[in-house]
Motif scaffolding. Structure first.
Motif, PDB file in Angstrom:
ATOM      1  N   TRP A   1       0.841  -1.202   0.000  1.00 62.57           N
ATOM      2  CA  TRP A   1       0.000   0.000   0.000  1.00 62.57           C
ATOM      3  C   TRP A   1       0.876   1.252   0.000  1.00 62.57           C
ATOM      4  O   TRP A   1       0.588   2.231  -0.674  1.00 62.57           O
ATOM      5  CB  TRP A   1      -0.952   0.013   1.195  1.00 62.57           C
TER       6      TRP A   1
ATOM      7  N   ARG B   1       0.861   4.538  -2.417  1.00 61.44           N
ATOM      8  CA  ARG B   1       0.599   5.870  -1.866  1.00 61.44           C
ATOM      9  C   ARG B   1       1.665   6.869  -2.314  1.00 61.44           C
ATOM     10  O   ARG B   1       1.365   7.960  -2.776  1.00 61.44           O
ATOM     11  CB  ARG B   1       0.549   5.805  -0.332  1.00 61.44           C
TER      12      ARG B   1
ATOM     13  N   GLY C   1      -5.398  14.098  -0.810  1.00 65.27           N
ATOM     14  CA  GLY C   1      -5.628  14.142   0.627  1.00 65.27           C
ATOM     15  C   GLY C   1      -5.116  12.881   1.300  1.00 65.27           C
ATOM     16  O   GLY C   1      -4.728  11.916   0.642  1.00 65.27           O
ATOM     17  N   SER C   2      -5.127  12.893   2.596  1.00 66.06           N
ATOM     18  CA  SER C   2      -4.560  11.768   3.336  1.00 66.06           C
ATOM     19  C   SER C   2      -5.482  10.555   3.402  1.00 66.06           C
ATOM     20  O   SER C   2      -5.059   9.493   3.828  1.00 66.06           O
ATOM     21  CB  SER C   2      -4.194  12.218   4.753  1.00 66.06           C
ATOM     22  N   TRP C   3      -6.723  10.703   2.999  1.00 68.58           N
ATOM     23  CA  TRP C   3      -7.629   9.560   2.994  1.00 68.58           C
ATOM     24  C   TRP C   3      -7.193   8.570   1.924  1.00 68.58           C
ATOM     25  O   TRP C   3      -6.789   8.941   0.829  1.00 68.58           O
ATOM     26  CB  TRP C   3      -9.061  10.000   2.712  1.00 68.58           C
ATOM     27  N   SER C   4      -7.315   7.309   2.231  1.00 69.92           N
ATOM     28  CA  SER C   4      -6.945   6.273   1.269  1.00 69.92           C
ATOM     29  C   SER C   4      -7.757   6.378  -0.005  1.00 69.92           C
ATOM     30  O   SER C   4      -7.261   6.095  -1.094  1.00 69.92           O
ATOM     31  CB  SER C   4      -7.134   4.894   1.895  1.00 69.92           C
ATOM     32  N   SER C   5      -9.007   6.806   0.121  1.00 67.98           N
ATOM     33  CA  SER C   5      -9.847   6.946  -1.063  1.00 67.98           C
ATOM     34  C   SER C   5      -9.273   7.986  -2.022  1.00 67.98           C
ATOM     35  O   SER C   5      -9.459   7.885  -3.236  1.00 67.98           O
ATOM     36  CB  SER C   5     -11.279   7.303  -0.678  1.00 67.98           C
ATOM     37  N   ASN C   6      -8.557   8.984  -1.506  1.00 70.12           N
ATOM     38  CA  ASN C   6      -7.922   9.976  -2.365  1.00 70.12           C
ATOM     39  C   ASN C   6      -6.797   9.355  -3.192  1.00 70.12           C
ATOM     40  O   ASN C   6      -6.579   9.747  -4.340  1.00 70.12           O
ATOM     41  CB  ASN C   6      -7.351  11.141  -1.555  1.00 70.12           C
TER      42      ASN C   6
ATOM     43  N   HIS D   1      -7.515  -0.182  -5.608  1.00 74.15           N
ATOM     44  CA  HIS D   1      -8.630  -0.429  -4.687  1.00 74.15           C
ATOM     45  C   HIS D   1      -8.443  -1.763  -3.948  1.00 74.15           C
ATOM     46  O   HIS D   1      -8.651  -1.840  -2.740  1.00 74.15           O
ATOM     47  CB  HIS D   1      -9.960  -0.424  -5.449  1.00 74.15           C
TER      48      HIS D   1
ATOM     49  N   HIS E   1      -5.708  -1.446  -1.380  1.00 75.91           N
ATOM     50  CA  HIS E   1      -6.224  -0.651  -0.263  1.00 75.91           C
ATOM     51  C   HIS E   1      -7.148  -1.490   0.619  1.00 75.91           C
ATOM     52  O   HIS E   1      -7.033  -1.486   1.846  1.00 75.91           O
ATOM     53  CB  HIS E   1      -6.974   0.575  -0.793  1.00 75.91           C
ATOM     54  N   TYR E   2      -8.054  -2.200  -0.002  1.00 75.91           N
ATOM     55  CA  TYR E   2      -9.003  -3.034   0.741  1.00 75.91           C
ATOM     56  C   TYR E   2      -8.265  -4.056   1.602  1.00 75.91           C
ATOM     57  O   TYR E   2      -8.575  -4.224   2.779  1.00 75.91           O
ATOM     58  CB  TYR E   2      -9.945  -3.739  -0.249  1.00 75.91           C
TER      59      TYR E   2
ATOM     60  N   VAL F   1      -6.475  -2.315   4.595  1.00 82.59           N
ATOM     61  CA  VAL F   1      -7.408  -1.962   5.678  1.00 82.59           C
ATOM     62  C   VAL F   1      -7.868  -3.231   6.393  1.00 82.59           C
ATOM     63  O   VAL F   1      -7.892  -3.290   7.630  1.00 82.59           O
ATOM     64  CB  VAL F   1      -8.608  -1.167   5.129  1.00 82.59           C
TER      65      VAL F   1
END
Length: 134
Positions: free
Chosen positions: A35, A39, A55-60, A83, A86-87, A90
């Motif tokens: 990940w 990033r 942004g710092s959100w993973s979705s960004n 995705h 990321h999944y 998390v």
């Protein structure tokens, strides 16, 4: 990862070989490293091509890969890879969650690093030519 697109170097910790080697004994670390390379490369890509930092959100981060895919900078399917990584990243944070099998884990690692290399190549083309990749 080295400095690129004016963003200071962010040490990701594990090379592809190291991530693969550590996967059987420390799968959470291997997933986290996968990940992290995505990033870092998303930061470089967004800064270089879009003049911003996600942004710092993973979705960004996933959205940056989707945007690059939509704009033709990266091949179709890269957002799905981001995705998935990321999944799994998390999901690995939950103590009761079963981790992926060794085969799936190795696929996740290799796909993440491959995507990071693709993004890095796009950034390097831009840096060398000053022009976006066609």
């Amino acid at each position: 990862m080295r400095t690129s697109a004016g963003i200071p170097e962010i040490v990701t910790g594990l090379s592809l070989g190291d991530a693969v080697a550590v996967a059987p004994s420390d799968p959470k670390r291997a997933i986290a490293s996968s990940w992290e390379v995505l990033r870092v490369c998303a930061l470089q890509l967004a800064h270089c091509y879009y003049g911003d930092i996600p942004g710092s959100w993973s979705s960004n981060i996933v959205a940056t890969y989707q945007r690059a895919e939509d704009d033709g900078l990266l091949p179709a399917g890269v957002a799905a890879v981001a995705h998935t990584v990321h999944y799994r990243h998390v999901e690995a944070q939950f103590p009761d969650k079963e981790l992926p099998s060794a085969a799936e884990l190795l696929q996740i690692i290799v796909l993440a690093y491959r995507l990071a290399w693709q993004a890095r190549d796009v950034v390097e083309i831009y840096e060398e030519t000053g022009k976006p990749q066609p």
